[in-house]
Design a protein around this motif. Structure first.
Motif, PDB file in Angstrom:
ATOM      1  N   LYS A   3      13.998   1.370 -25.600  1.00  0.00           N
ATOM      2  CA  LYS A   3      13.095   1.858 -26.627  1.00  0.00           C
ATOM      3  C   LYS A   3      13.747   1.709 -27.998  1.00  0.00           C
ATOM      4  O   LYS A   3      14.923   2.025 -28.178  1.00  0.00           O
ATOM      5  N   ILE A   4      12.963   1.210 -28.961  1.00  0.00           N
ATOM      6  CA  ILE A   4      13.449   1.096 -30.331  1.00  0.00           C
ATOM      7  C   ILE A   4      13.236   2.438 -31.028  1.00  0.00           C
ATOM      8  O   ILE A   4      12.099   2.865 -31.230  1.00  0.00           O
ATOM      9  N   ASP A   9      14.025  -2.653 -41.037  1.00  0.00           N
ATOM     10  CA  ASP A   9      13.460  -3.935 -41.477  1.00  0.00           C
ATOM     11  C   ASP A   9      14.047  -5.093 -40.667  1.00  0.00           C
ATOM     12  O   ASP A   9      13.338  -6.040 -40.316  1.00  0.00           O
ATOM     13  N   LYS A  10      15.338  -5.008 -40.355  1.00  0.00           N
ATOM     14  CA  LYS A  10      16.006  -6.078 -39.608  1.00  0.00           C
ATOM     15  C   LYS A  10      15.437  -6.188 -38.201  1.00  0.00           C
ATOM     16  O   LYS A  10      15.153  -7.292 -37.716  1.00  0.00           O
ATOM     17  N   VAL A  11      15.262  -5.036 -37.547  1.00  0.00           N
ATOM     18  CA  VAL A  11      14.704  -5.023 -36.189  1.00  0.00           C
ATOM     19  C   VAL A  11      13.270  -5.534 -36.199  1.00  0.00           C
ATOM     20  O   VAL A  11      12.861  -6.333 -35.345  1.00  0.00           O
ATOM     21  N   VAL A  12      12.474  -5.064 -37.164  1.00  0.00           N
ATOM     22  CA  VAL A  12      11.081  -5.488 -37.284  1.00  0.00           C
ATOM     23  C   VAL A  12      10.997  -6.996 -37.438  1.00  0.00           C
ATOM     24  O   VAL A  12      10.174  -7.658 -36.787  1.00  0.00           O
ATOM     25  N   GLN A  13      11.857  -7.575 -38.270  1.00  0.00           N
ATOM     26  CA  GLN A  13      11.805  -9.021 -38.493  1.00  0.00           C
ATOM     27  C   GLN A  13      12.149  -9.789 -37.229  1.00  0.00           C
ATOM     28  O   GLN A  13      11.527 -10.815 -36.925  1.00  0.00           O
ATOM     29  N   LYS A  14      13.109  -9.282 -36.454  1.00  0.00           N
ATOM     30  CA  LYS A  14      13.463  -9.951 -35.192  1.00  0.00           C
ATOM     31  C   LYS A  14      12.283  -9.938 -34.224  1.00  0.00           C
ATOM     32  O   LYS A  14      12.000 -10.938 -33.558  1.00  0.00           O
ATOM     33  N   ILE A  45      11.851  -3.182 -26.044  1.00  0.00           N
ATOM     34  CA  ILE A  45      12.172  -4.612 -25.995  1.00  0.00           C
ATOM     35  C   ILE A  45      13.103  -4.900 -24.827  1.00  0.00           C
ATOM     36  O   ILE A  45      13.901  -4.058 -24.409  1.00  0.00           O
ATOM     37  N   GLY A  46      12.966  -6.109 -24.289  1.00  0.00           N
ATOM     38  CA  GLY A  46      13.900  -6.626 -23.299  1.00  0.00           C
ATOM     39  C   GLY A  46      14.614  -7.817 -23.895  1.00  0.00           C
ATOM     40  O   GLY A  46      14.042  -8.539 -24.727  1.00  0.00           O
ATOM     41  N   THR A  47      15.860  -8.030 -23.524  1.00  0.00           N
ATOM     42  CA  THR A  47      16.644  -9.120 -24.102  1.00  0.00           C
ATOM     43  C   THR A  47      17.368  -9.921 -23.034  1.00  0.00           C
ATOM     44  O   THR A  47      17.658  -9.422 -21.942  1.00  0.00           O
ATOM     45  N   GLU A  48      17.643 -11.162 -23.358  1.00  0.00           N
ATOM     46  CA  GLU A  48      18.496 -12.040 -22.563  1.00  0.00           C
ATOM     47  C   GLU A  48      19.406 -12.764 -23.530  1.00  0.00           C
ATOM     48  O   GLU A  48      18.930 -13.426 -24.463  1.00  0.00           O
ATOM     49  N   GLU A  49      20.727 -12.596 -23.340  1.00  0.00           N
ATOM     50  CA  GLU A  49      21.724 -13.243 -24.208  1.00  0.00           C
ATOM     51  C   GLU A  49      21.436 -12.933 -25.679  1.00  0.00           C
ATOM     52  O   GLU A  49      21.444 -13.814 -26.538  1.00  0.00           O
TER      53      GLU A  49
END
Length: 275
Positions: A3-4, A9-14, A45-49
């Motif tokens: 969970k975010i 702003d940086k997270v939103v842009q990603k 969000i889910g992430t890979e590498e």
């Protein structure tokens, strides 16, 4: 999936960089990130590498936890399924492409017939200005009693609210104030209000037309088509491509939209998951 908590702003842009790879299917969440971050709800969000591969957005709307999602793979859909199971909300309204929602429901062992919709976008290349209706006018709803009373009446009719709790949830002062800020359009016939529509959800290229409603006593006379034509015209004047969803079973609406120049994007569903 995580969970975010701190929506910087940086997270939103990603997240936006990911969502814009399939802009037309992510208009709703893009809209919240770009325009209504203070009332965005929950984002996972889910992430890979270290790259974002899944995004889930959950927004409580007073009736349900409206849930939209983005995934780059089948494995990602499985992760989203697991998240939904762990959250265990009793009133999730899952929105997405039919095949993806069906996959999630299978993983959750939910056997229900899907409520099928068609997701449309307007073909701007074939756009010709629609015939002017001299006795009809489309305007933004004002914050006076007459307009607010009409907006409340049409919201109740559109959503089919019957109980006092249902009516209150969609016509509370906070809800109406937010709707008016987002922009509600009223259709007038010779000065009398006969219908309503809204834009809700917009991205760089697209804008979603929703809550298209004609007063019962004026139905069957072609006013719904006029309302849609005027909303399309307004969207194009705002340099946006209109999108809309309608039930597969609503053959009248589908015929109107396709004759106007809307083309199918995909099969879509809004599916309640009651656990």
């Amino acid at each position: 999936m995580n969970k975010i908590v701190d929506i910087t702003d940086k997270v939103v842009q990603k997240i936006l960089d990911v969502l814009y790879t399939d802009e037309i299917m992510n208009v709703f969440l893009i809209h919240y990130l770009e325009n209504q971050r203070n009332s965005i709800g929950e984002i996972y969000i889910g992430t890979e590498e270290n790259e974002i591969t899944e995004v889930v957005h959950i927004k409580y709307d007073g009736n349900s936890h409206f849930t939209s999602f983005y995934s780059t793979s089948i494995d990602g859909l499985d992760k989203i399924s697991k998240l939904i199971e762990e959250l265990n909300y009793s009133d999730i309204l899952l929105a997405g492409k039919v095949e993806e929602v069906k996959h999630i429901m299978t993983r959750l062992e939910i056997d229900k017939e899907l409520y099928l919709n068609t997701y449309y976008q307007f073909n701007v290349d074939s756009y010709n200005i629609f015939n002017d209706q001299q006795n009809m006018n489309l305007r933004i709803a004002k914050t006076n009693k007459q307009d607010i009373d009409k907006v409340k009446k049409y919201l109740i009719g559109f959503f089919g609210a019957e109980t006092q709790e249902e009516i209150q949830s969609i016509t509370s002062d906070d809800k109406i104030n937010q709707e008016m800020k987002n922009g509600v359009y009223l259709l007038e016939l010779e000065g009398n209000i006969i219908g309503m529509a809204r834009f809700f959800g917009e991205s760089s290229k697209y804008i979603d037309i929703t809550t298209v409603y004609i007063d019962e006593q004026y139905r069957g006379k072609g006013y719904g088509k006029v309302l849609m034509e005027l909303m399309v015209k307004q969207a194009i004047e705002n340099n946006k491509i209109p999108i809309i969803q309608t039930a597969v079973s609503n053959k009248v609406a589908k015929s109107i939209y396709e004759n106007m120049g809307f083309v199918k994007v995909c099969d879509y569903t809004f599916q309640f998951i009651l656990r």
